[in-house]
Design a protein around this motif. Sequence first.
Motif, PDB file in Angstrom:
ATOM      1  N   ASN A 127       5.995   3.870  -1.739  1.00 46.86           N
ATOM      2  CA  ASN A 127       4.573   4.048  -2.053  1.00 46.86           C
ATOM      3  C   ASN A 127       3.700   3.816  -0.831  1.00 46.86           C
ATOM      4  OD1 ASN A 127       4.609   4.817  -4.671  1.00 46.86           O
ATOM      5  ND2 ASN A 127       4.503   2.727  -5.504  1.00 46.86           N
ATOM      6  N   SER A 128       3.981   2.709  -0.132  1.00 47.01           N
ATOM      7  CA  SER A 128       3.170   2.383   1.042  1.00 47.01           C
ATOM      8  C   SER A 128       3.405   3.372   2.165  1.00 47.01           C
ATOM      9  CB  SER A 128       3.474   0.957   1.519  1.00 47.01           C
ATOM     10  OG  SER A 128       3.070   0.044   0.536  1.00 47.01           O
ATOM     11  N   PHE A 169       2.749  -1.374   7.045  1.00 49.65           N
ATOM     12  CA  PHE A 169       2.704   0.066   7.282  1.00 49.65           C
ATOM     13  C   PHE A 169       1.306   0.521   7.720  1.00 49.65           C
ATOM     14  CE2 PHE A 169       6.703   1.699   4.832  1.00 49.65           C
ATOM     15  CZ  PHE A 169       7.486   1.072   5.784  1.00 49.65           C
ATOM     16  N   ARG A 170       0.269  -0.183   7.244  1.00 50.52           N
ATOM     17  CA  ARG A 170      -1.078   0.125   7.721  1.00 50.52           C
ATOM     18  C   ARG A 170      -1.147  -0.137   9.234  1.00 50.52           C
ATOM     19  NH1 ARG A 170      -5.914  -1.964   9.078  1.00 50.52           N
ATOM     20  NH2 ARG A 170      -5.110  -4.086   9.020  1.00 50.52           N
ATOM     21  N   ASP A 203       2.826  -3.183   2.531  1.00 51.63           N
ATOM     22  CA  ASP A 203       1.687  -2.273   2.614  1.00 51.63           C
ATOM     23  C   ASP A 203       0.874  -2.534   3.889  1.00 51.63           C
ATOM     24  OD1 ASP A 203       0.376  -0.138   1.014  1.00 51.63           O
ATOM     25  OD2 ASP A 203      -1.358  -1.473   1.278  1.00 51.63           O
ATOM     26  N   GLU A 204       0.601  -3.805   4.149  1.00 53.85           N
ATOM     27  CA  GLU A 204      -0.171  -4.166   5.344  1.00 53.85           C
ATOM     28  C   GLU A 204       0.616  -3.808   6.615  1.00 53.85           C
ATOM     29  OE1 GLU A 204      -3.108  -4.875   6.024  1.00 53.85           O
ATOM     30  OE2 GLU A 204      -2.970  -5.732   8.044  1.00 53.85           O
ATOM     31  N   PRO A 263       5.492  -6.660  -1.628  1.00 62.17           N
ATOM     32  CA  PRO A 263       4.873  -5.325  -1.591  1.00 62.17           C
ATOM     33  C   PRO A 263       3.547  -5.345  -0.832  1.00 62.17           C
ATOM     34  CG  PRO A 263       5.787  -5.711  -3.758  1.00 62.17           C
ATOM     35  CD  PRO A 263       5.954  -7.004  -2.999  1.00 62.17           C
ATOM     36  N   GLU A 264       2.771  -6.425  -0.940  1.00 59.74           N
ATOM     37  CA  GLU A 264       1.486  -6.518  -0.224  1.00 59.74           C
ATOM     38  C   GLU A 264       1.736  -6.565   1.286  1.00 59.74           C
ATOM     39  OE1 GLU A 264       2.376  -8.686  -2.798  1.00 59.74           O
ATOM     40  OE2 GLU A 264       1.330  -7.373  -4.206  1.00 59.74           O
ATOM     41  N   ALA A 291       8.125   0.127  -3.821  1.00 61.92           N
ATOM     42  CA  ALA A 291       6.900  -0.360  -3.181  1.00 61.92           C
ATOM     43  C   ALA A 291       6.826   0.158  -1.741  1.00 61.92           C
ATOM     44  CB  ALA A 291       6.871  -1.885  -3.203  1.00 61.92           C
ATOM     45  N   MET A 292       7.964   0.126  -1.050  1.00 59.66           N
ATOM     46  CA  MET A 292       7.951   0.579   0.340  1.00 59.66           C
ATOM     47  C   MET A 292       7.672   2.077   0.420  1.00 59.66           C
ATOM     48  SD  MET A 292      10.573  -0.032   3.522  1.00 59.66           S
ATOM     49  CE  MET A 292       9.904  -1.595   4.074  1.00 59.66           C
ATOM     50  N   LYS A 346       1.446   6.333   1.417  1.00 58.96           N
ATOM     51  CA  LYS A 346       0.021   6.073   1.595  1.00 58.96           C
ATOM     52  C   LYS A 346      -0.390   6.103   3.068  1.00 58.96           C
ATOM     53  CE  LYS A 346      -2.778   1.994   0.561  1.00 58.96           C
ATOM     54  NZ  LYS A 346      -2.596   0.715  -0.162  1.00 58.96           N
ATOM     55  N   TRP A 347       0.395   5.472   3.930  1.00 58.28           N
ATOM     56  CA  TRP A 347      -0.043   5.270   5.322  1.00 58.28           C
ATOM     57  C   TRP A 347       0.622   6.199   6.338  1.00 58.28           C
ATOM     58  CZ3 TRP A 347      -4.279   2.622   5.549  1.00 58.28           C
ATOM     59  CH2 TRP A 347      -4.504   1.569   4.638  1.00 58.28           C
TER      60      TRP A 347
END
Length: 426
Positions: free
Chosen positions: A335-336, A415-416, A412-413, A408-409, A332-333, A339-340
């Motif tokens: 992936n994020s 890393f954003r 993700d936030e 994971p949520e 998950a990490m 993404k970011w």
Amino acid sequence: MNYARFLTAVSGARKPSPIRLLTELQQRSPPSLISLAGGAPNPNTFPFQSATIQVKNGQTVTFDETAMKRALQYSASNGIPELLTWMKNLQKDLHNPPTIGYSQEKGQMDMCVTTGSQEGLCKIFEMLVNPGDNVLLDAPTYSGTLAALQPLGCNIINVPSDQHGMIPEALKEVLSRWDQSEVHKPCSTAPRILYTIPNGGNPTGASMTAERKRDVYKLAQLYDMLIIEDDPYYFLQFEKPWAPTFLSMDVDGRIIRTDSFSKILSSGLRIGFVTGPKPLVDRIVLHIQASTMHTSTFTQLMVSQLLHSWGQDGFLQHIDRVIEFYKTQRDAMINSADKWLKADVAEWHAPSAGMFLWMKLRGVADTQQLIMEKALEKEVLLVPGGVFMIDSSDPCPYVRAAFSLSTPEQIDEAFRRLSLLIKEAL
Ligand code: PMP
Ligand code: PLP
């Protein structure tokens, strides 16, 4: 192995506590022995009576009144016998150390229980490191190691490393400053110990290959060094088969290994164990006698009861579930991060063990200020890489992100927010 060569004056001067010796004698005697020795308080005066602990799989760990009295009482400094037996079997099955069965002089293997592996490490360093000694390790490294080592006044020498940990050629290069044939001379300043985190390194996430370990071990033989194998993420290796450990290669008795239950059973119970040559483990136990006396008997009995009821298979099944969790978190990490943070913001290697992602932030010379001031405003927290460096004041473009605790949520936030922060800082 001449272990006396490695001991500090303080460690060499430790003597067994006469009262602890009597207590251990008493534990081995028949119940008919009337002992007026020892200073054990009467557990009938203690307020706690019994306990039942629910295990997540539906099992229970119970302390009846007799077990509770034992749990509340002093116990042997090296650990309670049934836990040690269980651990020794585990070490033998996982690592099959070739030193087992060697004669005493050659360094027969032994183990002791510690109050977390941090206690073991701290006592190992205090046993082996004199002011002015040259000590080898691959930085960045665990800040707890630096906290235990640096006040001893040693000179820490960095051995260059990459995503596979310590680089043997670089170690060879560092060691070439000293003449192999002179390391046993009293005036030699050649390093006598090398410390490394072989799996899922804190903070780098790096894991050493078997080949690198073999090459590092050979160099340790050439220069007659001890290797401190600090392996709290051993059980958090995502891919099987797990890499062979330094302990499994130890033909001479030059490996001291610290293991930890912190990442698999509990970090707050404070329990770990040291495995190494008996003459060195004995010195650590003497230090324990003079400091904590022993790891909490309650903690040891609780862990021991669980391990005995699980057996080794049940324990390894539990480990598989833990691995599954961390592996999913790692994915998950990554992936994020893809993404970011990919391409223009940061770079990293995906770890194959442990709980950490180590990232180099592009265009940020030092992450200290960015994290300690600006990141908090954006409500995202990471560890600035400088704290893992031998000289923490050197600028460091890295940060450590843990994937152990957040969802994971949340990752993700986080890393954003981090990507916004870095783009604003550029
Ligand atoms: N100080 C004194 C004078 C003691 O008698 C004892 C215990 N016998 C201790 C310290 C150690 O106590 P603890 O079990 O709390 O470590
Ligand atoms: N060694 C390393 C490399 C660690 O990362 C940690 C914990 O973060 C420790 C030792 C300490 O572990 P314990 O909780 O067993 O004292």
